[in-house]
Design a protein around this motif. Sequence first.
Motif, mmCIF file in Angstrom:
data_model
loop_
_atom_site.group_PDB
_atom_site.id
_atom_site.type_symbol
_atom_site.label_atom_id
_atom_site.label_comp_id
_atom_site.label_asym_id
_atom_site.label_seq_id
_atom_site.Cartn_x
_atom_site.Cartn_y
_atom_site.Cartn_z
ATOM 1 N N GLU A 1 -10.227 28.066 65.360
ATOM 2 C CA GLU A 1 -9.391 29.054 64.684
ATOM 3 C C GLU A 1 -8.061 28.440 64.262
ATOM 4 O O GLU A 1 -7.558 28.702 63.159
ATOM 5 C CB GLU A 1 -9.142 30.244 65.603
ATOM 6 C CG GLU A 1 -10.394 31.074 65.858
ATOM 7 C CD GLU A 1 -10.210 32.107 66.950
ATOM 8 O OE1 GLU A 1 -10.915 33.129 66.931
ATOM 9 O OE2 GLU A 1 -9.361 31.910 67.848
ATOM 10 N N PHE B 1 -11.879 31.233 61.212
ATOM 11 C CA PHE B 1 -10.519 31.607 61.505
ATOM 12 C C PHE B 1 -10.506 32.806 62.451
ATOM 13 O O PHE B 1 -9.546 33.049 63.170
ATOM 14 C CB PHE B 1 -9.865 31.927 60.177
ATOM 15 C CG PHE B 1 -8.463 32.307 60.240
ATOM 16 C CD1 PHE B 1 -7.664 31.977 61.326
ATOM 17 C CD2 PHE B 1 -7.889 33.006 59.193
ATOM 18 C CE1 PHE B 1 -6.334 32.340 61.354
ATOM 19 C CE2 PHE B 1 -6.576 33.359 59.224
ATOM 20 C CZ PHE B 1 -5.806 33.031 60.306
ATOM 21 N N GLY B 2 -11.618 33.547 62.475
ATOM 22 C CA GLY B 2 -11.821 34.508 63.550
ATOM 23 C C GLY B 2 -11.271 35.880 63.285
ATOM 24 O O GLY B 2 -11.323 36.738 64.146
ATOM 25 N N LEU B 3 -10.753 36.102 62.100
ATOM 26 C CA LEU B 3 -10.135 37.393 61.873
ATOM 27 C C LEU B 3 -10.911 38.136 60.820
ATOM 28 O O LEU B 3 -11.139 37.620 59.740
ATOM 29 C CB LEU B 3 -8.705 37.196 61.386
ATOM 30 C CG LEU B 3 -7.894 36.400 62.384
ATOM 31 C CD1 LEU B 3 -6.558 36.071 61.794
ATOM 32 C CD2 LEU B 3 -7.773 37.213 63.644
#
Lengths: 262, 262
Positions: free
Chosen positions: B182, B257-259
């Motif tokens: 991330e 990036f995890g979002l």
Amino acid sequence: MSNAATLDIARTIRIAPVPSVPRAVSVAPLKTQCSTCHLRDLCLPCGLSVPDTERLDGMMFARRKVAAGQPLYSQGDKFQSIYAVRMGTFKSSLTLADGREQVSGFHMAGELMGLDGIASGAHASSAIALEDTEICAIPYAHLNELATQSTNLQMVVARLMSREIVREHSLMMLLGSMNAEERLAAFLLNLSRRLKARGYSPSEFHLRMSRAEIGSYLGMKLETVSRTFSAFQQQGLLEVDKRHIRILDLDGLTRAFGLRVQ
Amino acid sequence: MSNAATLDIARTIRIAPVPSVPRAVSVAPLKTQCSTCHLRDLCLPCGLSVPDTERLDGMMFARRKVAAGQPLYSQGDKFQSIYAVRMGTFKSSLTLADGREQVSGFHMAGELMGLDGIASGAHASSAIALEDTEICAIPYAHLNELATQSTNLQMVVARLMSREIVREHSLMMLLGSMNAEERLAAFLLNLSRRLKARGYSPSEFHLRMSRAEIGSYLGMKLETVSRTFSAFQQQGLLEVDKRHIRILDLDGLTRAFGLRVQ
DNA sequence: CGATTCCTTGAGGCATCTCAAGGCAAGTGG
DNA sequence: CCACTTGCCTTGAGATGCCTCAAGGAATCG
């Protein structure tokens, strides 16, 4: 204003719009003058001349109470004022779209909050009371007007913002290159120093924040915070009873902190 | 100015005095006017009216070249100017007393550096050129004078400082609650966005910083940076050849990036 | 051509995280 | 007043992500 030059990755890191909770804020009729405030040497007027401070009096800052657990402002709220803590403790925090929270600071009497909202006109973080609190609201537009009349005030505000940048630098240092013990030691020493500056005991105090909040601030899990407290206690550095802390060995703590004191 | 109310832990975290290296800075006779600068929409004058921008012209900012590897200013140096990058890339970094370094930012054309020096009158970080660069020096005292004449300029400077605070917020988020993939994804996406704003390709670029510098910035070791680059390449997100990067799958990277993109 | 710097990759270790259980204190409702 | 819930903290055991250490390759430079 074009944002092309922006230095931040805030727009890369999507920020979750935090649902606005109804404010449990009393509409206090009270107003305050800086020149008679007991926090004047810690707060906005710090460094201002007497005439400049009196100029601030013209603003008659509105005082408001915020109950424990309630937000003073939330991420995404329209930015209109900066706030000075009069009493109690706040945390400020950011939330990502997936719900992860990052506590970005704890604020006590005399400290300013909300400076991150100037950039975009909306608060970039939320401020939540950790106990029953009281704040001064400082309308930003109004402050700007005053600043046109006083170079000193202008410089004081700039200095306060710069100080916030420096503060975040240190936190980055901490998050980027320290281990758990160093982080907690740094946190406690910093707290101790700020309490001392406010006339409280630097060696014995009550934490206003939970292990989870400390953990978020320091980039570690609450269990690790707890274990590190226990480790410090076993090393004879601290006495810990829930949130009551007594620092027994300041030098030892400073050493645990890992930095040669120059 | 009493520092009692300071929000920072900079004085808890002892900062190493960095030995001042002789500046390899040409004493360029060149001066620059904002109103004719190709960076005006990215830089200080961004958001200013034409008359305000022309007022800035009065300052005729001194231009200076800084060679690759050389410091523009060092931690502890007396603060006199803020600097705008005209060309090239800088890193800013802090050093602890025990030698640990933390890179706190990378700066490219149109971005300002040195705002952290306003607080204490000394630079809180060092700025080092990552390639041959050119900057505009903006004498702070002079800027302040101008600001008394223009409310807009005042607000632009405040906004830039606030933006720096927000930028550091995001970095704290990153350091505090993201894993290696991330972090690197966030870094690359941010870089991509800034390059795009400057008219460069957002999907193919050359990194100006080493793996170690990226690692320091992102709070991880250079080996981990390298492994994460390799992992992204294997996932088909990137093509990596040393410092040359090609983003193949922007959406995938955003997911890494995890979002959730809101 | 050797020295140097930077990068990559592997193997093993360790600090911190994850998951889980239990204790304590305060609050709530019967 | 007691039983129960709830929130917060502590501690243990095992998992794991990242670090450390090490070796070697590629590019650059004098």
